[in-house]
Scaffold this active site. Structure first.
Site, PDB file in Angstrom:
ATOM      1  N   LYS A 191       7.335 -57.547  -8.457  1.00 16.25           N
ATOM      2  CA  LYS A 191       8.535 -57.558  -9.305  1.00 16.25           C
ATOM      3  C   LYS A 191       9.783 -57.944  -8.494  1.00 16.25           C
ATOM      4  CE  LYS A 191       6.004 -56.672 -12.805  1.00 16.25           C
ATOM      5  NZ  LYS A 191       5.445 -55.470 -13.366  1.00 16.25           N
TER       6      LYS A 191
HETATM    7  C1  LIG Z   1       4.369 -54.776 -14.324  1.00 15.60           C
HETATM    8  C2  LIG Z   1       4.544 -54.426 -15.752  1.00 15.60           C
HETATM    9  C3  LIG Z   1       4.355 -53.123 -16.224  1.00 15.60           C
HETATM   10  C4  LIG Z   1       3.795 -52.034 -15.383  1.00 15.60           C
HETATM   11  O1  LIG Z   1       4.522 -51.780 -14.238  1.00 15.60           O
HETATM   12  P1  LIG Z   1       3.883 -50.880 -13.089  1.00 15.60           P
HETATM   13  O2  LIG Z   1       5.076 -50.484 -12.271  1.00 15.60           O
HETATM   14  O3  LIG Z   1       2.922 -51.752 -12.351  1.00 15.60           O
HETATM   15  O4  LIG Z   1       3.234 -49.725 -13.714  1.00 15.60           O
HETATM   16  C5  LIG Z   1       4.652 -52.854 -17.552  1.00 15.60           C
HETATM   17  N1  LIG Z   1       5.073 -53.820 -18.383  1.00 15.60           N
HETATM   18  C6  LIG Z   1       5.228 -55.094 -17.979  1.00 15.60           C
HETATM   19  C7  LIG Z   1       5.725 -56.105 -18.955  1.00 15.60           C
HETATM   20  C8  LIG Z   1       4.946 -55.441 -16.650  1.00 15.60           C
HETATM   21  O5  LIG Z   1       5.078 -56.702 -16.253  1.00 15.60           O
END
Ligand SMILES: *Cc1c(COP(=O)(O)O)cnc(C)c1O
Length: 391
Positions: A191
């Site tokens: 991210k």
């Molecule tokens: C990455 C992601 C998540 C989950 O995030 P984590 O921190 O890995 O649990 C949820 N929703 C979307 C749209 C994502 O891209």
């Protein structure tokens, strides 16, 4: 045409590899040496820093965005018998959070241009059981918040934003994650700000943030967070059956320094986005729509569309071919109804959500992020051109 790949195996460009600098390495080492690994002062500082960055009043740092979405559902009272409307073009965690809260997920198809949930489709899906809407700011592009807020207000629904792609996103001068009752952020390793695993809930209401902190630590009363300090012995009290979803200080140690660079990195993301747009103008692939006026795109994902009839190569063959050129890519996402669990459990088929289905079957995410040098960006462009030229 050359048989040697754009990048050799030992120089494979890993999709979404994080940029990690000395400041956060030093901070993690400091945490480890201090012996304070778990939830402590650095988590509190990261929460404060993130609140300040977003202009939010209340925050709870958690182990992941998945945990954040789950607790946001529970804290807002969503449960058995309730329906929550979300998008079919998202990561499975959005839908799973609704399911784990005991509620029923309902999908509303996307707008093909923005790839975001289409407010008109949302309106069609409202029933007396609808309790909340969970929009996802896909790729970092703000959803149509005016329309979604109007629907929520008309029908008395809660709005819980999945902001996993949307740390830097704004809509008409307002920050993503602050529109509804709660916004859930991810600091997963791919991210825009990373803590390895990590997440955060921003809440409008102090009581909601407090409840989430209780739920995130076994359901222990608020004072449990202070029980390791020197202010005397405090017995903790379990006030509900909670979870183990707290963020650790060694995660926050990364996040504190990552967050300091988020704006500088955003400029680099925008620069790469523009380079790709310019480089692909003459190719038969579709490139992402420009950001809507008066919004700020987080440029989390750069997605091209590979339509087999136009490109002469299927999306899946394109994925294999570009990986062979040494470029790591992603798919965000095969639409939720493509997965057997949801088909079997809810009777969904991809064809019921044709726009998300088509996007999910054509989309390819190319690397974008501050770790990429100009040479890397050039390699991605060269690989895309070569694969299409061969098709
Ligand atoms: C990455 C992601 C998540 C989950 O995030 P984590 O921190 O890995 O649990 C949820 N929703 C979307 C749209 C994502 O891209």
């Amino acid at each position: 045409m050359s048989d040697t790949p754009v990048r050799s195996k030992d120089r494979f460009l890993v999709f979404g590899a994080p940029q990690i600098e000395q400041d956060e390495i030093d901070e993690v080492v400091h945490s480890i040496k201090s012996g304070w690994l778990g939830t402590g002062p650095k988590v509190a500082r990261f929460e404060d820093d993130f609140k300040r960055y977003k202009g939010a009043s209340h925050a709870a740092a958690l182990y992941s965005c998945t945990a954040a979405l789950h607790l946001a559902m529970l804290a807002s009272g969503v449960g058995e018998g309730d329906e929550v409307i979300t998008t079919p073009l998202t990561f499975c965690a959005s839908v799973n959070a609704i399911i784990h809260a005991g509620a029923t997920p309902v999908l509303a198809d996307v707008d093909p241009r923005s790839m975001n949930i289409d407010p008109e489709r949302v309106a069609e899906k409202i029933t007396p059981r609808t309790k909340a809407i969970m929009p996802v700011h896909f790729a970092g592009r703000a959803c149509d918040m005016d329309a979604l807020m109007a629907i929520a207000q008309t029908h008395g629904l809660m709005l819980i934003e999945d902001c996993a792609h949307a740390i830097e996103t704004r809509y008409k001068g307002r920050e993503a994650g602050l529109f509804g009752e709660m916004g859930c952020f991810s600091f997963y390793v791919t991210k825009n700000v990373i803590t390895g695993e990590g997440g955060m809930v921003l809440a409008k209401d102090e009581a909601l943030a407090a409840r989430i902190k209780v739920l995130a630590l076994h359901g222990m009363s608020k004072d449990a967070w202070k029980r390791f300090s020197d202010s005397g012995w405090v017995h903790y009290q379990v006030i509900e059956a909670g979870f183990k979803y707290n963020m650790m200080d060694i995660q926050a140690a990364l996040g504190i320094h990552q967050l300091k660079r988020v704006e500088k990195n955003w400029l680099r993301r925008e620069d790469i986005w523009k380079r790709y747009n310019a480089a692909f103008r003459d190719l038969p692939i579709a490139t992402p729509a420009d950001p809507e006026p008066n919004t700020r795109h987080a440029y989390h994902l750069y997605t091209i569309m590979v339509d087999e009839t136009r490109c002469g190569i299927s999306r899946d063959a394109f994925l294999s071919a570009i990986q062979k050129e040494g470029i790591g890519v992603g798919v965000h996402y095969l639409s939720i109804p493509e997965h057997p669990y949801y088909q079997q459990t809810f009777g969904w088929s991809p064809q019921q959500y044709p726009r998300a289905m088509q996007l999910g079957r054509e989309t390819v995410s190319l690397p974008i992020g501050p770790r990429l040098g100009d040479g890397d960006v050039g390699d991605v462009i060269e690989a895309v051109r070569r694969v299409l030229a061969r098709a």
